[in-house]
Design a protein around this motif. Structure first.
Motif, PDB file in Angstrom:
ATOM      1  N   THR A 634     -45.552  84.660 128.357  1.00 24.86           N
ATOM      2  CA  THR A 634     -44.952  85.762 127.593  1.00 24.86           C
ATOM      3  C   THR A 634     -43.483  85.468 127.304  1.00 24.86           C
ATOM      4  O   THR A 634     -42.717  85.130 128.211  1.00 24.86           O
ATOM      5  N   ALA A 642     -49.134  90.699 112.293  1.00 26.69           N
ATOM      6  CA  ALA A 642     -50.593  90.724 112.440  1.00 26.69           C
ATOM      7  C   ALA A 642     -51.242  89.765 111.451  1.00 26.69           C
ATOM      8  O   ALA A 642     -52.256  89.129 111.747  1.00 26.69           O
ATOM      9  N   LEU A 645     -50.649  86.239 112.767  1.00 28.34           N
ATOM     10  CA  LEU A 645     -51.258  86.013 114.078  1.00 28.34           C
ATOM     11  C   LEU A 645     -52.672  85.437 113.943  1.00 28.34           C
ATOM     12  O   LEU A 645     -53.135  84.697 114.815  1.00 28.34           O
ATOM     13  N   LYS A 646     -53.369  85.771 112.868  1.00 24.63           N
ATOM     14  CA  LYS A 646     -54.730  85.278 112.663  1.00 24.63           C
ATOM     15  C   LYS A 646     -54.767  83.797 112.297  1.00 24.63           C
ATOM     16  O   LYS A 646     -55.814  83.174 112.366  1.00 24.63           O
ATOM     17  N   ASP A 679     -55.970  82.834 123.205  1.00 25.69           N
ATOM     18  CA  ASP A 679     -55.688  83.807 122.150  1.00 25.69           C
ATOM     19  C   ASP A 679     -54.265  84.312 122.334  1.00 25.69           C
ATOM     20  O   ASP A 679     -53.593  83.993 123.325  1.00 25.69           O
ATOM     21  N   THR A 681     -51.432  87.713 121.576  1.00 28.81           N
ATOM     22  CA  THR A 681     -51.097  89.074 121.159  1.00 28.81           C
ATOM     23  C   THR A 681     -49.596  89.129 120.947  1.00 28.81           C
ATOM     24  O   THR A 681     -48.833  88.436 121.637  1.00 28.81           O
ATOM     25  N   SER A 682     -49.184  89.941 119.993  1.00 30.85           N
ATOM     26  CA  SER A 682     -47.748  89.956 119.680  1.00 30.85           C
ATOM     27  C   SER A 682     -47.338  91.301 119.116  1.00 30.85           C
ATOM     28  O   SER A 682     -48.136  91.995 118.466  1.00 30.85           O
ATOM     29  N   THR A 683     -46.108  91.672 119.403  1.00 32.50           N
ATOM     30  CA  THR A 683     -45.493  92.880 118.848  1.00 32.50           C
ATOM     31  C   THR A 683     -44.168  92.474 118.221  1.00 32.50           C
ATOM     32  O   THR A 683     -43.311  91.871 118.887  1.00 32.50           O
ATOM     33  N   THR A 688     -44.266  87.768 122.268  1.00 31.58           N
ATOM     34  CA  THR A 688     -45.641  87.276 122.126  1.00 31.58           C
ATOM     35  C   THR A 688     -46.177  86.816 123.479  1.00 31.58           C
ATOM     36  O   THR A 688     -45.423  86.282 124.306  1.00 31.58           O
ATOM     37  N   THR A 689     -47.475  87.028 123.676  1.00 34.36           N
ATOM     38  CA  THR A 689     -48.127  86.565 124.900  1.00 34.36           C
ATOM     39  C   THR A 689     -49.330  85.697 124.531  1.00 34.36           C
ATOM     40  O   THR A 689     -50.202  86.112 123.762  1.00 34.36           O
TER      41      THR A 689
END
Length: 843
Positions: A634, A642, A645-646, A679, A681-683, A688-689
């Motif tokens: 992290t 988003a 991210l894909k 994978d 995940t991010s904000t 990002t993690t």
């Protein structure tokens, strides 16, 4: 009685005479002696004798009077008693005769040895029709009552034996049953008895005819009833509640595999055979019925058979007799074998339970609908869509699909379409997901209904995307492998010549810095080629047990050294080790750490933590079930949108002006080749993690001692070296560098020539000290095949494999293929010298 009185009188007379004689004798004897003793004068004695005689007469007269009076008194009393007894006897005989005349027994009184008929009561005359005149004695009775000679003989013999035994033992005769022929020709069943009173013999008979007829009728009725009951396959039982006796029909015993003789006439026989688990239930049921708490006695339970198995029984019964106070006395009933029915019920219940379990355990949502309206749904449907069964029943099935797909679903439903098709599912909360629908028309509770299964295929869609991505990477790998091979050969020539040229100029020379810059550029190009190789088949990991904690700590520390980012690694010693290619794992964490550092230009914290997890067969990542380590990396950077991210793992996708888009793509490829999953995940604005799952060995890392290799500089300078490479540029460059290092060099372009040269040198007595061979030779024998032939003739041969690309793990696991060292292209003079000295030191 007269004889007894006469005997008594004679006895009394004799007793009187005896008393008189004794008294007289004693008087005469004693009186004379006493007088002779007291008086001596004869005259006086004579005179006194006269008075003595008078006194004797007087005393004896008194004595006789007393004895005779006493005798007469006793005679009078005896006669009075006799008269009274005779009167009583007469009354008794009159009463007895009156009773005998009225008693419903046939009574025949005989006397004497001839058994002459003395009396026949009216009941006997009425019963048989014979009078006293018809049977003056027993002798005339036999042929009348028993005209059939054989039967008469059997009856008379048996009767006489019983009478003789009764007279001898002074006991009552055992009753005897016979069939008597009456005067009118009819017959009667008679139970005869016999008794002797003095000189009189009484024969009495009880008429059993009507009772026999009633018993026969009852028995016939019973047989009909039992036949009817047992004809239906039921067993019959009859229970005397008061005595606890019970009888069981033949069918009852056969039902349980017993013979009739095996079962005693006891209620306990039934109780002992009831299954232990059913005893309390049966006892409570029958007691409730006997106590009047239930109107009927019907119960199902298990009974033990002779072979120790159990049969299911339906017991039914009713009380048929009660005592005066209303208590049950007798109960009858039936037993029906319902084993097949119970087995069928159990099978049906088991089938229903299996259906329910299968339905509830199904991963698909299952709906049963009629004309598009939901009748029932399973538990998975409730979990997937959020509607309870009560909420779902009665709703149109199309409500579980987004509006744009409802027309298609309705069309398929009305057409009875049974092939699977895809729609978008709509949950109660408004969220959607990709779904696969299958439908089939079936009968449900006697109604035509449609059974629809709906699967959430989100994971499948993700796997399809992952597959497409992997196929892209595989395609890229093939391309990258070819490019890397040629590119590394070119870089080897460039780097080798640059490093060789630097050997001839001083560091103050004007060309030294440009050469150093060119070498750094070549190294950068080599790193790019190395990342390209990750996608090639030659990038398959060469695995060994690796400490994740060691790899992460070393990589994070190295990348973040001198930066404004703090690395926090929290990996406990309890975290399992992994079976992995250590170099590729270092590349994974190196690339992610570099990305994180670039996302935090103003500084921040990079956190890495790991733990052990166990994945089930359903884990949402398409991984095999088992033990894994989960690593979370992290950062506190700018985050990823988003949309981006894909695409972050797609080859050549990058948001950085100077990036090449291979960093995370190579990370994805390495993790995939190790059987893992990654994978992110991010904000935006927060960070990002990256989460990585890798298969673990199920236990912590155990350090293994690594054999160190000591290299002695210049220890083998001056030896003879054979160089095999298909590129002339490489052959010439390597030859010049080796000559500079003091070796004698021979070159060739393929494995066939290398084998021939090596054997020739070996036969000449001047073998090569080492052979440097290219692993891949297009259109010719490569290094691995050539190495096998050389080792066949010289197992101690020192072979060094060199390649810029490989479709197998020979470069990483070179010792398994007989090589002493491996030189990865591109390499410079220093690296070549180190590999050569390392290989030669092992000889």
């Amino acid at each position: 009685m007269a004889h007894k009185i006469q005997d008594f009188s004679r006895f009394e007379i004799i007793r009187i005479v005896a008393v008189y004689s004794v008294f007289g004798s004693l008087w005469i004897y004693l009186s004379d002696r006493i007088l002779g003793t007291l008086i001596n004068n004869p005259a006086t004695i004579t005179q006194l004798s006269m008075y003595k005689g008078v006194l004797f007469i007087f005393l004896t007269a008194v004595l006789l009077y007393f004895l005779i009076a006493r005798y007469l008194t006793r005679i009078s009393r005896q006669r009075s008693d006799l008269t009274r007894a005779e009167k009583m006897l007469q009354v008794s005989e009159d009463s007895f005769k009156a009773m005998v005349d009225k008693v419903p027994l046939a009574i025949h009184l005989t006397t004497g040895i001839e058994q002459t008929t003395h009396y026949i009561n009216p009941s006997m005359i009425t019963m048989f029709g014979y009078t006293k005149e018809d049977i003056p004695s027993v002798r005339q009775w036999w042929p009348l009552a028993y005209p059939e000679e054989k039967y008469r003989r059997e009856v008379s013999e048996e009767w006489n034996q019983r009478v003789a035994y009764a007279i001898k033992t002074q006991t009552t005769i055992e009753p005897m049953e016979t069939v008597v022929r009456c005067k009118d020709g009819t017959t009667r069943d008679i139970l005869w008895g016999y008794i002797t009173l003095g000189d009189k013999n009484y024969s009495y008979g009880l008429d059993l005819t009507e009772r026999k007829k009633a018993e026969a009728a009852l028995l016939k009725s019973k047989y009909r009833w039992e036949f009817a009951i047992e004809g239906s396959g039921d067993g019959v039982w009859d229970w005397n509640i008061k005595t606890n006796e019970a009888t069981y029909s033949r069918r009852w015993t056969e039902m349980l595999g017993y013979a009739e003789s095996d079962i005693l006439p006891s209620h306990q026989e039934w109780l002992d055979r009831i299954h232990p688990d059913d005893q309390s239930h049966v006892a409570r049921t029958i007691q409730d019925y006997l106590d009047g708490l239930s109107e009927t006695y019907v119960v199902e339970y298990r009974l033990k058979c002779k072979d120790q198995s159990y049969k299911w029984i339906l017991g039914r019964g009713m009380v048929v007799s009660r005592s005066e106070d209303g208590k049950p006395v007798r109960m009858i009933g039936t037993h029906t074998d319902i084993t097949d029915r119970k087995n069928s019920e159990d099978f049906l219940a088991e089938s229903r339970e299996k259906y329910r379990c299968l339905s509830e355990a199904a991963y698909e949502a299952i709906f049963i609908s009629e004309k598009g309206i939901c009748l029932e749904q399973n538990k998975r449907a409730e979990e997937l869509f959020g509607y309870t069964n009560d909420e779902a029943v009665g709703r149109p099935g199309t409500e579980w699909i987004v509006p744009e797909d409802r027309i298609l679903a309705m069309k398929n439903m009305l057409a009875g379409y049974e092939q699977p098709y895809e729609v978008t599912g709509l949950r109660k909360d408004g969220t959607t997901f990709p779904a696969l629908i299958r439908g089939k028309v079936m009968n449900f509770k006697d109604r035509t209904a449609r059974v629809t299964s709906l699967s959430d295929i989100t994971d499948r869609k993700e796997r399809e995307k992952e597959l497409v991505k992997n196929e892209k990477l595989e395609s890229l790998g093939v391309l990258a492998g070819g490019i890397a091979h040629d590119f590394n050969n070119i870089l080897t020539g460039i780097m080798g010549n640059i490093s060789f040229a630097q050997m001839f100029i001083d560091t103050t020379h004007k060309a030294y810095k440009p050469l150093a810059a060119a070498e750094r550029a070549s190294v950068r190009a080599g790193e790019l080629a190395h990342q390209l190789l990750t996608f090639a088949r030659g990038g398959d990991p060469v695995k060994k047990v690796v400490s994740l904690q060691h790899v992460v700590n070393e990589t994070v520390s190295l990348v973040l050294r001198g930066s404004n980012i703090k690395g926090c690694v929290d990996i406990a010693d309890s975290v399992h080790a992994i079976n992995a290619d250590e170099g590729q794992m270092s590349q994974v964490f190196n690339n992610i750490t570099i990305n994180a550092a670039q996302a935090m230009p103003g500084g921040g914290i990079l956190s890495v933590c790991a733990d052990n997890v166990t994945l089930s067969i359903v884990n949402g990542m398409s991984l095999s079930p088992g033990t894994y380590i989960r690593v979370a990396i992290t950062d506190q950077g700018c985050g990823i949108s988003a949309h981006d991210l894909k695409k972050i793992f797609d080859p050549y996708f990058t948001t950085k002006p100077t990036g090449n888009g291979l960093g995370l793509a190579s990370v994805h490829s390495i993790i995939h080749r190790h059987g893992g999953h990654i994978d992110a995940t991010s904000t935006l604005g927060k960070g990002t993690t990256f989460t990585i799952h890798l298969p673990s060995i199920g236990e912590t890392y155990v350090a293994h001692q690594t054999e160190s290799v000591i290299v002695t500089s210049g220890a083998h300078a001056g030896g003879s070296i054979l160089v095999m490479d298909d590129e002339v540029l490489i052959r010439d460059m390597v030859a010049e560098m080796l000559c500079f290092l003091g070796y004698q060099v021979t070159t060739c372009e393929d494995g066939t020539e290398a084998v021939m040269l090596y054997k020739a040198a070996q036969e000449s007595g001047e073998p090569f000290s080492a052979v440097i061979m290219d692993l891949t030779i297009p259109g010719g024998m490569g290094g691995r095949e050539a190495a096998q032939e050389i080792l066949g003739s010289d197992p101690k041969a020192c072979l060094i494999v060199s390649s810029g690309y490989s479709n197998d793990p020979t470069m990483s696991d070179f010792r398994s293929f007989g090589f002493s060292a491996a030189a990865n292209k591109p390499y410079n003079l220093g690296e070549l010298e180190q590999q050569l000295r390392s290989a030669l030191s092992l000889r």
